[in-house]
Structure formats: C-alpha cells, structure tokens
Scaffold this motif. Structure first.
Motif, short mmCIF file in Angstrom:
data_model
loop_
_atom_site.label_atom_id
_atom_site.label_comp_id
_atom_site.label_asym_id
_atom_site.label_seq_id
_atom_site.Cartn_x
_atom_site.Cartn_y
_atom_site.Cartn_z
N ASP A 168 88.67 0.57 26.00
CA ASP A 168 88.50 1.70 25.09
C ASP A 168 87.22 1.58 24.27
N ALA A 169 86.32 0.72 24.70
CA ALA A 169 85.06 0.53 23.96
C ALA A 169 84.22 1.80 24.00
N ARG A 170 83.40 1.97 23.00
CA ARG A 170 82.47 3.08 22.98
C ARG A 170 81.40 2.81 24.04
N THR A 171 81.13 3.78 24.85
CA THR A 171 80.19 3.60 25.95
C THR A 171 79.05 4.60 25.84
N GLY A 172 78.09 4.45 26.70
CA GLY A 172 76.91 5.30 26.66
C GLY A 172 75.69 4.44 26.47
N SER A 173 74.74 4.55 27.35
CA SER A 173 73.52 3.77 27.23
C SER A 173 72.34 4.62 27.67
N MET A 174 71.16 4.20 27.28
CA MET A 174 69.97 4.95 27.61
C MET A 174 69.44 4.48 28.96
N PRO A 175 69.21 5.40 29.89
CA PRO A 175 68.74 5.00 31.23
C PRO A 175 67.37 4.34 31.19
N ALA A 176 67.09 3.55 32.20
CA ALA A 176 65.77 2.93 32.36
C ALA A 176 64.92 3.86 33.21
N PHE A 177 64.27 4.83 32.56
CA PHE A 177 63.55 5.87 33.29
C PHE A 177 62.37 5.31 34.08
N GLY A 178 61.76 4.26 33.58
CA GLY A 178 60.62 3.69 34.28
C GLY A 178 61.04 2.64 35.29
N ARG A 179 61.88 1.74 34.91
CA ARG A 179 62.30 0.65 35.79
C ARG A 179 63.01 1.17 37.03
N ASP A 180 63.79 2.23 36.85
CA ASP A 180 64.53 2.81 37.98
C ASP A 180 63.78 3.94 38.66
N ASN A 181 62.50 4.05 38.35
CA ASN A 181 61.62 5.03 39.00
C ASN A 181 62.12 6.46 38.85
N MET A 182 62.67 6.76 37.68
CA MET A 182 63.13 8.12 37.42
C MET A 182 62.00 8.99 36.88
N LEU A 183 61.03 8.37 36.20
CA LEU A 183 59.90 9.11 35.64
C LEU A 183 58.63 8.28 35.83
N PRO A 184 57.51 8.94 36.07
CA PRO A 184 56.23 8.21 36.14
C PRO A 184 55.78 7.79 34.74
N LYS A 185 54.85 6.86 34.68
CA LYS A 185 54.39 6.33 33.41
C LYS A 185 53.78 7.41 32.53
N ALA A 186 53.07 8.34 33.13
CA ALA A 186 52.44 9.40 32.34
C ALA A 186 53.47 10.26 31.63
N ASP A 187 54.56 10.57 32.32
CA ASP A 187 55.63 11.37 31.71
C ASP A 187 56.32 10.60 30.58
N ILE A 188 56.51 9.29 30.79
CA ILE A 188 57.14 8.46 29.75
C ILE A 188 56.28 8.42 28.51
N ALA A 189 54.97 8.26 28.69
CA ALA A 189 54.05 8.25 27.55
C ALA A 189 54.07 9.58 26.82
N ALA A 190 54.10 10.68 27.57
CA ALA A 190 54.14 12.00 26.95
C ALA A 190 55.44 12.21 26.18
N ALA A 191 56.56 11.77 26.76
CA ALA A 191 57.85 11.89 26.08
C ALA A 191 57.85 11.09 24.79
N ALA A 192 57.24 9.90 24.80
CA ALA A 192 57.15 9.08 23.59
C ALA A 192 56.36 9.81 22.51
N ASP A 193 55.28 10.47 22.89
CA ASP A 193 54.49 11.26 21.93
C ASP A 193 55.34 12.36 21.31
N TYR A 194 56.10 13.05 22.14
CA TYR A 194 56.92 14.15 21.64
C TYR A 194 58.03 13.63 20.72
N VAL A 195 58.66 12.51 21.08
CA VAL A 195 59.72 11.94 20.26
C VAL A 195 59.18 11.57 18.88
N ARG A 196 58.00 10.99 18.84
CA ARG A 196 57.39 10.67 17.55
C ARG A 196 57.13 11.93 16.73
N SER A 197 56.74 13.00 17.40
CA SER A 197 56.47 14.25 16.67
C SER A 197 57.74 14.82 16.07
#
Length: 293
Positions: A168-197
C-alpha cells in the motif's frame, strides 16, 4: 646514557640509580608513601570490583559477579517502569483518532513528546533534527507536500512509506527520459528551461522556452498538470513555486529528466506500533507546514 655503579650523591645524600646523562646522575628517590598507599588501594579496589561485578569475558559468556547485577537489567527495569508510568496515556493514544488527539490538549502534548523522541530515533538521520531536510529529503517545516500535509496524509505516508516494499506504499516516479531514450538531449534541455520559467527563475542565454513548453505539454503535463502545479496523487511536485527537492539549477533539472527521480521512504508501519505512528504524524504536523483536515 651511561651506566655506572650506584653511589651517594654528595649534594643530597641520596643514592643514585647508576643512570647518567651528560654528567647528570639520576637520584633513586622513593615514591611518596601517600601515593603508594593510594596505588595499593586502587589494586585492592580493582580486585574487589572484578569479584563483585561482571567483568571478565569467557569463551561464550562472562563472569556474573557476586551481586549478579548488570547494567542491562537496570535499563530494562527502568524502561519497564517508564512503560507502566506511560501506560494510561499510551492506551488512550492508541484508541484515539487523529482528530481526537488534536482536540485533547493533554493527549496532544503527550503525542508531541512521544513523537519528538520517535522522530529523533528514526527520521532525523534523513530529515534533520528540526525537520529541515536536505537535498533529496523533503523539508517538513514548509507547506509544500508531495503527498499531502494533513494529519491523515502524513500518517499514511509514515505507515506505508514511499516506493517501499509495502503493497500500500505511495507510488509514482519520474521517468528517465534521457536514459531510456524517450527524449533527445535538446528536448530535455528545452524542457528544463521551461520548468525554470514556471518558477520565475531567470532564463539561461539561448533558452528555448517555447520549444520546452511543447515538450512539457507532450511529456510532463500528464503528471505535473498543464499549469505545472503538480499532482499529489502521483507525488508530482508543484513546479511553479521555488521549493526544489534536488535544486533548481538547469544542470540538476536536466540530470533529473535524463535519469529520472524515485527516492524511497521506509514503511514505518511494519517497524513502529500504531500509537507511535500517530505520535509521529502529530509531531511532524506541528513543524509549521501541516495542513488542516
């Protein structure tokens, strides 16, 4: 150092030991009688202590001593006495709901005291003595709660843990978008910029906010919400405030997006009794960031 036959020192009339350094002879001065008697008394005391109290290790045990006294037995007796003394309030705490505890001043004070001790023994190594947390360990003093800050929410988190072995533990984790090849590095960098904004942080030179917004909408909004305010059901943090569990630097955010996040909190319900869990919940709730039911 020279060795010579003992002789009588002309200046003091004391016999020498026969040791000489650079023409200086060592006098054979006897120790003071009071010092000798104290020394002999210490020897007698030590022998008596060895006989009376546990002292000497054996192959599989130790000498018990003539009195049969042990510090461990004394501690056990003291704890048993404390348990009896706390018995009525502990039973009252075990049978009370969290709401009842909050409404009973004497029970609330008892729960806080017991919770403070339990927190120091079990939670402080990660969250700090005052609950201020550290990188990767939430600050329990503010009002930013990943899984909810009400008494019942806190008790549930303590009981079942986060990503623990508890079913019954609380679950949910953030995917590894880069390690699992879900997003390219450029998209990850852009997402980081937007999150900071989203948190009103200054954009780095060459930041791609518009591109990051689209990447966020396509990949992150499902957990964090379209406005980035998070989702407690999933433990997804609010990205619009300036409270960051791992840090707000772009490099840190990129690292999190690349490798994912999924820290574990133990399920204390299998280690602590129900009354202690309640006391812990009440104590944590009073740090300053607790929410009303």
């Amino acid at each position: 150092m020279a060795h010579d036959k003992p002789r009588v020192d002309a200046a003091t009339g004391t016999t020498t030991t026969g040791h000489e350094w650079d023409g200086i002879s060592e006098l054979n001065t006897p120790l003071p009688r009071w010092w000798l008697w104290v020394f002999y008394a210490c020897i007698v005391w030590a022998v008596g202590y060895w006989l009376v109290y546990p002292s000497w290790p054996l192959v599989s045990s130790y000498t018990k001593g003539m009195f049969g006294w042990q510090s461990r037995d004394a501690i056990v007796a003291d704890l048993a006495g404390l348990k009896v003394l706390r018995g009525p309030m502990t039973e009252k705490l075990a049978n009370a709901s969290l709401a009842d505890i909050s409404g009973d001043p004497s029970l609330l004070e008892f729960a806080r005291a017991q919770g403070k001790t339990a927190f120091a023994d079990n939670c402080a190594p990660c969250h700090g003595a005052g609950g201020a947390g550290a990188k990767g360990y939430p600050n329990l003093n503010d009002d930013d709660w990943l899984w909810g800050g009400k008494l019942t929410d806190i008790a549930t988190t303590i009981t079942h843990g986060i990503r623990s072995a508890d079913p019954d533990a609380r679950t949910g984790s953030m995917p590894a978008f880069g390690r699992d090849n879900m997003l390219p590095k450029a998209d990850i960098a852009a997402a980081a910029d937007y999150v900071r904004s989203l948190a009103g942080l200054p954009a780095d030179k060459g930041a791609q906010i518009d591109k990051g917004k689209q990447v966020f909408a396509d990949n992150c909004a499902v957990c964090h919400g379209e406005d980035g305010k998070g989702n407690r059901e999933l433990g997804a943090p609010n990205l619009t405030d300036r409270i960051w569990l791992y840090g707000s630097d772009k490099a840190v955010i990129v690292e999190g997006l690349t490798n994912g996040r999924g820290a574990v909190m133990p399920n204390w319900g299998g280690r602590l009794d129900a009354s202690t869990v309640k006391a812990l919940a009440v104590y944590v709730h009073t740090f300053g960031g607790g929410e009303k039911e």
